[in-house]
Design a protein around this motif. Structure first.
Motif, mmCIF file in Angstrom:
data_model
loop_
_atom_site.group_PDB
_atom_site.id
_atom_site.type_symbol
_atom_site.label_atom_id
_atom_site.label_comp_id
_atom_site.label_asym_id
_atom_site.label_seq_id
_atom_site.Cartn_x
_atom_site.Cartn_y
_atom_site.Cartn_z
ATOM 1 N N TYR A 1 -28.936 -9.082 -25.751
ATOM 2 C CA TYR A 1 -28.037 -9.843 -24.684
ATOM 3 C C TYR A 1 -28.277 -9.100 -23.494
ATOM 4 C CZ TYR A 1 -25.983 -13.079 -28.004
ATOM 5 O OH TYR A 1 -25.581 -14.281 -28.801
ATOM 6 N N ALA A 2 -28.534 -7.908 -23.399
ATOM 7 C CA ALA A 2 -28.671 -6.864 -22.264
ATOM 8 C C ALA A 2 -29.960 -7.168 -21.765
ATOM 9 C CB ALA A 2 -28.499 -5.533 -22.588
ATOM 10 N N GLU A 3 -31.011 -7.634 -22.540
ATOM 11 C CA GLU A 3 -32.279 -7.682 -21.891
ATOM 12 C C GLU A 3 -32.576 -8.898 -20.841
ATOM 13 O OE1 GLU A 3 -34.583 -5.299 -22.531
ATOM 14 O OE2 GLU A 3 -33.103 -4.415 -23.861
ATOM 15 N N PRO A 4 -33.346 -8.409 -19.878
ATOM 16 C CA PRO A 4 -33.863 -9.441 -18.898
ATOM 17 C C PRO A 4 -34.675 -10.587 -19.501
ATOM 18 C CG PRO A 4 -35.243 -7.499 -18.693
ATOM 19 C CD PRO A 4 -34.056 -7.190 -19.803
ATOM 20 N N PRO A 5 -34.984 -11.834 -19.072
ATOM 21 C CA PRO A 5 -35.683 -12.830 -19.743
ATOM 22 C C PRO A 5 -37.049 -12.572 -19.588
ATOM 23 C CG PRO A 5 -35.126 -13.626 -17.224
ATOM 24 C CD PRO A 5 -34.429 -12.120 -17.766
ATOM 25 N N GLN A 6 -37.628 -12.978 -20.693
ATOM 26 C CA GLN A 6 -39.095 -13.059 -20.420
ATOM 27 C C GLN A 6 -39.710 -14.096 -19.509
ATOM 28 O OE1 GLN A 6 -41.148 -11.010 -22.587
ATOM 29 N NE2 GLN A 6 -39.121 -10.177 -23.120
ATOM 30 N N ALA A 7 -40.797 -13.864 -19.038
ATOM 31 C CA ALA A 7 -41.450 -14.873 -18.044
ATOM 32 C C ALA A 7 -41.134 -16.455 -18.403
ATOM 33 C CB ALA A 7 -42.896 -14.565 -18.013
ATOM 34 N N HIS A 8 -41.353 -16.714 -19.509
ATOM 35 C CA HIS A 8 -41.194 -18.188 -19.992
ATOM 36 C C HIS A 8 -39.610 -18.574 -20.151
ATOM 37 C CE1 HIS A 8 -40.653 -16.064 -23.777
ATOM 38 N NE2 HIS A 8 -40.124 -17.421 -24.357
ATOM 39 N N GLU A 9 -38.857 -17.474 -19.882
ATOM 40 C CA GLU A 9 -37.387 -17.963 -20.049
ATOM 41 C C GLU A 9 -36.460 -17.805 -18.787
ATOM 42 O OE1 GLU A 9 -35.738 -15.601 -24.195
ATOM 43 O OE2 GLU A 9 -36.411 -14.395 -22.540
ATOM 44 N N ARG A 10 -37.326 -17.417 -17.612
ATOM 45 C CA ARG A 10 -36.803 -17.393 -16.385
ATOM 46 C C ARG A 10 -36.103 -18.661 -15.994
ATOM 47 N NH1 ARG A 10 -41.522 -13.458 -14.047
ATOM 48 N NH2 ARG A 10 -40.925 -11.713 -15.074
ATOM 49 N N VAL A 11 -34.901 -18.502 -15.267
ATOM 50 C CA VAL A 11 -34.160 -19.609 -14.738
ATOM 51 C C VAL A 11 -34.415 -19.595 -13.251
ATOM 52 C CG1 VAL A 11 -31.787 -20.843 -14.476
ATOM 53 C CG2 VAL A 11 -32.473 -20.007 -16.557
ATOM 54 N N LEU A 12 -35.106 -20.581 -12.553
ATOM 55 C CA LEU A 12 -35.499 -20.435 -11.243
ATOM 56 C C LEU A 12 -34.254 -21.656 -10.269
ATOM 57 C CD1 LEU A 12 -39.234 -20.737 -11.229
ATOM 58 C CD2 LEU A 12 -37.791 -18.615 -11.305
ATOM 59 N N ARG A 13 -33.749 -22.371 -11.020
ATOM 60 C CA ARG A 13 -32.830 -23.252 -10.262
ATOM 61 C C ARG A 13 -31.638 -23.531 -11.024
ATOM 62 N NH1 ARG A 13 -34.985 -21.853 -6.455
ATOM 63 N NH2 ARG A 13 -35.925 -23.016 -5.065
ATOM 64 N N THR A 14 -30.371 -23.389 -10.534
ATOM 65 C CA THR A 14 -29.272 -23.801 -11.088
ATOM 66 C C THR A 14 -28.642 -25.026 -10.390
ATOM 67 O OG1 THR A 14 -28.040 -22.170 -9.834
ATOM 68 C CG2 THR A 14 -28.760 -21.477 -12.104
ATOM 69 N N PHE A 15 -27.600 -25.763 -10.939
ATOM 70 C CA PHE A 15 -27.212 -26.997 -10.456
ATOM 71 C C PHE A 15 -25.750 -27.015 -10.665
ATOM 72 C CE2 PHE A 15 -31.358 -27.337 -12.296
ATOM 73 C CZ PHE A 15 -32.141 -28.208 -11.231
ATOM 74 N N CYS A 16 -25.335 -27.878 -9.450
ATOM 75 C CA CYS A 16 -23.760 -28.060 -9.141
ATOM 76 C C CYS A 16 -23.493 -29.170 -10.284
ATOM 77 C CB CYS A 16 -23.490 -28.668 -7.861
ATOM 78 S SG CYS A 16 -21.699 -28.800 -7.578
ATOM 79 N N GLY A 17 -22.238 -29.059 -10.737
ATOM 80 C CA GLY A 17 -21.915 -29.891 -11.774
ATOM 81 C C GLY A 17 -21.487 -31.446 -11.181
ATOM 82 N N THR A 18 -21.424 -31.676 -10.202
ATOM 83 C CA THR A 18 -20.881 -33.012 -9.736
ATOM 84 C C THR A 18 -22.035 -34.056 -9.605
ATOM 85 O OG1 THR A 18 -21.300 -32.335 -7.559
ATOM 86 C CG2 THR A 18 -19.158 -32.181 -8.177
#
Length: 492
Positions: A475-492
């Protein structure tokens, strides 16, 4: 301990224009996801009752408990710099307040509890993903020691909500020392309602800063107190790599707590220009912009309070400018004190700021992971043998080596035992943060498979962010290239 929620409400005693009385809208088939048992205990609520049928009925909005006075709070705000005279709780309903076993008064609010007069044609509901995100991140922030709203519980509603697609509905029970925002002051100021601004300021002083009631100028003192709290808060955000993502004035709490976790994210590789929020198209709320935006938000608060600061507008502006001038020095002091601690420095010397900035610049140029770099510096401070693990995080390991030479020379100027230094560094440099790809995996498992085990595991890990927890090392490890999250979204 009693099964009843010990409500002791004060906001509901304010004038009617401060809120709209509205009950939660019942849901089809509520099902408990999680109760925060430690927080329930702190609030004086029996966690077993809260997790049982009666408690779940309350948490879902299907039952209004005795003593509750459900209401949606009115507020306004500037959203991405644009003035919006009316916002308000469009999908959140404040049940009431409780005074916890620690003597602190807190709000209990249902988020996603149905439409209110402030919903602006919205459904007033919350999708499961944003509820899980806010639960995970708000509780992680609390464990990191950062002032924040808390998550008391999360429940599925049994109903679906329509966003980009059909999604499971959920309700988050949020706890805060209050939900009063900069935008709450703006609501009354934009209407020219000086009595409302004054009543709100008096309420805030009574609730958060009672010592200021006897100050020679309590409203100036209140503004100064909010400025100091927010300066410290944004410094602490930067020190753990947190990006709020939507720092509108209606998401800026006068309590100094972090509030609203819609498109929030944490840095992986250090980048002061990092933006994750899909709605922040121009990077207004980028990681490195956050101190400036907090100052901008506080300036809007000062504008709303001007009539309280002095009888004449020009005099009020002078008072406001004087108070706001303290933000920069307060932020700098808090931020650089934190950086010194993260680097294992216990004294203040000229050049410490340059040393810290040089590391950050080197990290940025070499795409080094923010959290792991500082965590591994603890081992490097213990022994030069730890340098290899830090250098491995840099595209050019030699770049770290050049900086480390300067760092070691600085450490040598302090007579601190290396083991003591490492322990102190590990108390401020977390091993675990709510990494974006982990949160997305939690949401996917819950939505796609009705599997909440990853959610519970992540909450468990993040409850002790400064411990090594070998069983959860992944859980401490950074994401692999294919796991990277580039965008997050508002819940509304």
């Amino acid at each position: 301990m009693t099964a009843a929620i010990p409500f002791a409400n004060t906001y509901a005693r304010l004038p009617e224009r401060f809120f709209a009385e509205v009950p939660p809208t019942p849901v089809a088939a509520p099902r408990l996801i999680r109760v925060n048992r430690d927080l329930a205990d702190l609030l004086g609520i029996d966690p077993d009752w809260l997790a049982g049928p009666e408690g779940v009925a309350v948490l879902s909005g299907n039952r209004v408990p005795e003593g509750a006075e459900p209401l949606a709070m009115a507020y306004a705000g500037h959203q991405f710099g644009n003035r919006v005279p009316q916002l308000g709780d469009g999908r959140a309903i404040l049940l009431g307040e409780v005074v916890g076993r620690d003597g602190v008064r807190r709000d209990i609010q249902l988020k996603g509890a149905g439409p209110t007069p402030f919903s602006r044609r919205g459904d007033g509901r919350a999708a499961l993903g944003p509820v899980l995100r806010e639960y995970v991140v708000s509780e992680a922030m609390a464990a990191l020691g950062i002032p924040t709203t808390r998550a008391l519980a999360a429940v599925l509603t049994g109903d679906s909500v329509m966003r980009e697609t059909v999604l499971p509905g959920a309700v988050l029970t949020r706890v805060a020392t209050s939900h009063i925002r900069v935008g709450t002051f703006q609501f009354f100021a934009m209407r020219g309602d000086l009595d409302g601004v004054r009543a709100l300021a008096d309420h805030v002083i009574g609730r958060h800063d009672p010592d200021l009631a006897e100050a020679p100028d309590p409203y100036r003192a209140l503004l100064a107190r909010v400025v100091a709290r927010q300066a410290d808060l944004v410094a602490r955000w930067l020190l753990v790599g947190f990006i709020h993502g939507v720092m509108n004035t209606d998401n800026c709490a006068v309590s100094g707590e972090t509030i609203d976790f819609g498109p929030c994210a944490f840095l992986d590789a250090y980048d002061p220009a990092a933006v994750f929020s899909a709605i922040d198209e121009y990077g207004r709320y980028a990681y490195g912009n956050q101190p400036g935006i907090l100052h901008w938000n506080l300036t809007r608060l000062a504008e709303a309070m001007l009539p309280l600061l002095a009888p004449e507008t020009e005099d009020g502006i002078a008072v406001a400018q004087d108070v706001l001038a303290a933000f920069g020095p307060r932020f700098e002091a808090s931020y650089y004190a934190g950086l010194r601690a993260k680097l294992g420095l216990t004294t203040v010397q000229d050049g410490d700021g340059d040393l810290a900035r040089a590391l950050l610049e080197t990290m940025g140029a070499n795409r080094a992971d923010f959290t792991l770099t500082f965590r591994r510096l603890g081992d490097a401070a213990l022994s030069a043998e730890g340098d290899a693990a830090v250098a491995a995080l840099f595209d050019d390991p030699a770049a770290y080596g050049a900086w480390a030479t300067r760092w070691r020379a600085r450490l040598a100027a302090e007579p601190v035992d290396s083991a003591i230094r490492r322990a102190a560094m590990n108390r401020v440099n977390p091993a675990f943060i709510p990494r974006n790809h982990r949160i997305e995996a939690v949401i996917e498992a819950a939505i796609a498979r009705d599997d909440f085990a990853p959610f519970h595991d992540l909450v468990t890990v993040l409850a002790n962010p400064y411990d090594d927890q070998p069983a959860f090392a992944a859980y401490a490890e950074p994401p692999q290239a294919h796991e990277r999250v580039l965008r997050t979204f508002c819940g509304t």
